[in-house]
Design a protein around this motif. Structure first.
Motif, PDB file in Angstrom:
ATOM      1  N   TYR A  44      13.796   6.344  -9.809  1.00  0.00           N
ATOM      2  CA  TYR A  44      14.174   5.384 -10.440  1.00  0.00           C
ATOM      3  C   TYR A  44      13.969   3.874 -10.287  1.00  0.00           C
ATOM      4  N   HIS A  45      13.794   3.705  -8.961  1.00  0.00           N
ATOM      5  CA  HIS A  45      13.367   2.236  -8.413  1.00  0.00           C
ATOM      6  C   HIS A  45      12.162   1.947  -9.197  1.00  0.00           C
ATOM      7  N   ARG A  46      11.182   2.891  -8.995  1.00  0.00           N
ATOM      8  CA  ARG A  46       9.765   2.486  -9.493  1.00  0.00           C
ATOM      9  C   ARG A  46       9.747   2.827 -10.999  1.00  0.00           C
TER      10      ARG A  46
ATOM     11  N   ALA B 121       0.717  -1.151   0.003  1.00  0.00           N
ATOM     12  CA  ALA B 121       0.086  -0.125  -0.052  1.00  0.00           C
ATOM     13  C   ALA B 121       0.953   1.367  -0.038  1.00  0.00           C
ATOM     14  N   ASP B 122       1.975   1.367   0.901  1.00  0.00           N
ATOM     15  CA  ASP B 122       2.705   2.379   0.981  1.00  0.00           C
ATOM     16  C   ASP B 122       3.549   2.653  -0.503  1.00  0.00           C
ATOM     17  N   ALA B 123       3.804   1.735  -1.060  1.00  0.00           N
ATOM     18  CA  ALA B 123       4.505   1.648  -2.329  1.00  0.00           C
ATOM     19  C   ALA B 123       3.648   2.166  -3.474  1.00  0.00           C
ATOM     20  N   ARG B 124       2.328   1.782  -3.335  1.00  0.00           N
ATOM     21  CA  ARG B 124       1.244   2.078  -4.384  1.00  0.00           C
ATOM     22  C   ARG B 124       1.068   3.781  -4.168  1.00  0.00           C
ATOM     23  N   ARG B 125       1.131   4.159  -2.884  1.00  0.00           N
ATOM     24  CA  ARG B 125       1.014   5.489  -2.702  1.00  0.00           C
ATOM     25  C   ARG B 125       2.225   6.284  -3.256  1.00  0.00           C
ATOM     26  N   ASN B 126       3.244   5.842  -3.096  1.00  0.00           N
ATOM     27  CA  ASN B 126       4.389   6.553  -3.465  1.00  0.00           C
ATOM     28  C   ASN B 126       4.390   6.702  -5.163  1.00  0.00           C
ATOM     29  N   VAL B 127       3.936   5.639  -5.782  1.00  0.00           N
ATOM     30  CA  VAL B 127       3.919   5.582  -7.031  1.00  0.00           C
ATOM     31  C   VAL B 127       2.850   6.630  -7.677  1.00  0.00           C
ATOM     32  N   GLU B 128       1.766   6.490  -7.046  1.00  0.00           N
ATOM     33  CA  GLU B 128       0.609   7.656  -7.523  1.00  0.00           C
ATOM     34  C   GLU B 128       0.999   8.869  -6.910  1.00  0.00           C
TER      35      GLU B 128
END
Length: 191
Positions: A51-53, A10-17
């Motif tokens: 860069y990671h995402r 969930a936190d990674a999805r929030r970062n991507v968005e």
């Protein structure tokens, strides 16, 4: 059997968005060459996270190009296609594209092909060029638009107008518009 890509936390999805939203804002304001540091700062993440995402600038641009500018360019083509008169259609297309270049630095970068490595951007440019060529051909068939004007000339006019929009960022929109109206009159066969 192919496996689905791993689901993001969930936190990674929030970062991507958050990165995508920040990129839309930063690219709209400053164009596709805006520093990734600005995007990272606006998203509240490190540049390394981008860069990671996304793999870097190109991946980030590819992830937002549809929302950023493709909808606008396709919308222009669609609205101009609805214009009945071929000359009005051709001139309306140029007016709308030229104003888009003035108003949206990212759209200008796309039309200037500032990011030649993106297949999505290349396809979008080819779509816009094909529409311009079609509008030109229809307008020339009326005898109103110069018959020596080629699709390459139209591409160069769009490119030149994009350079002018970039160089004249202090020029008022009305002066920019007045200038391109002179150009349009010069495309007429009776000019």
């Amino acid at each position: 059997m192919t496996s689905d890509p791993p689901r993001l936390r969930a936190d990674a999805r929030r970062n991507v968005e958050g990165i995508r939203t920040a990129a839309l804002d930063v690219f709209r304001a400053g164009g596709l060459n805006s520093p990734l540091d600005e995007v990272a700062r606006a998203a509240g993440v490190s540049k390394g996270t981008i860069y990671h995402r996304f793999g870097g600038r190109q991946g980030l641009i590819d992830s937002v190009v549809e929302e950023l500018v493709a909808e606008r360019i396709r919308g222009i083509v669609t609205s101009v296609d609805a214009v009945d008169d071929p000359v009005d259609r051709f001139e309306s297309y140029l007016r709308q594209i030229w104003l888009l270049q003035y108003d949206e630095p990212a759209a200008n970068d796309v039309l200037l092909r500032a990011m030649p490595g993106s297949e999505q951007l290349i396809a979008l440019c080819e779509h816009a060029s094909a529409a311009a060529a079609r509008f030109l051909d229809d307008a020339q068939a009326t005898g109103t638009i110069r018959d020596d004007l080629t699709p390459d000339d139209v591409h160069l006019l769009i490119w030149e107008r994009g350079i002018i929009a970039r160089a004249c960022d202090q020029q008022h929109r009305d002066a920019y518009r007045r200038s391109f109206e002179h150009t349009l009159r010069g495309l007429r066969s009776d000019a």
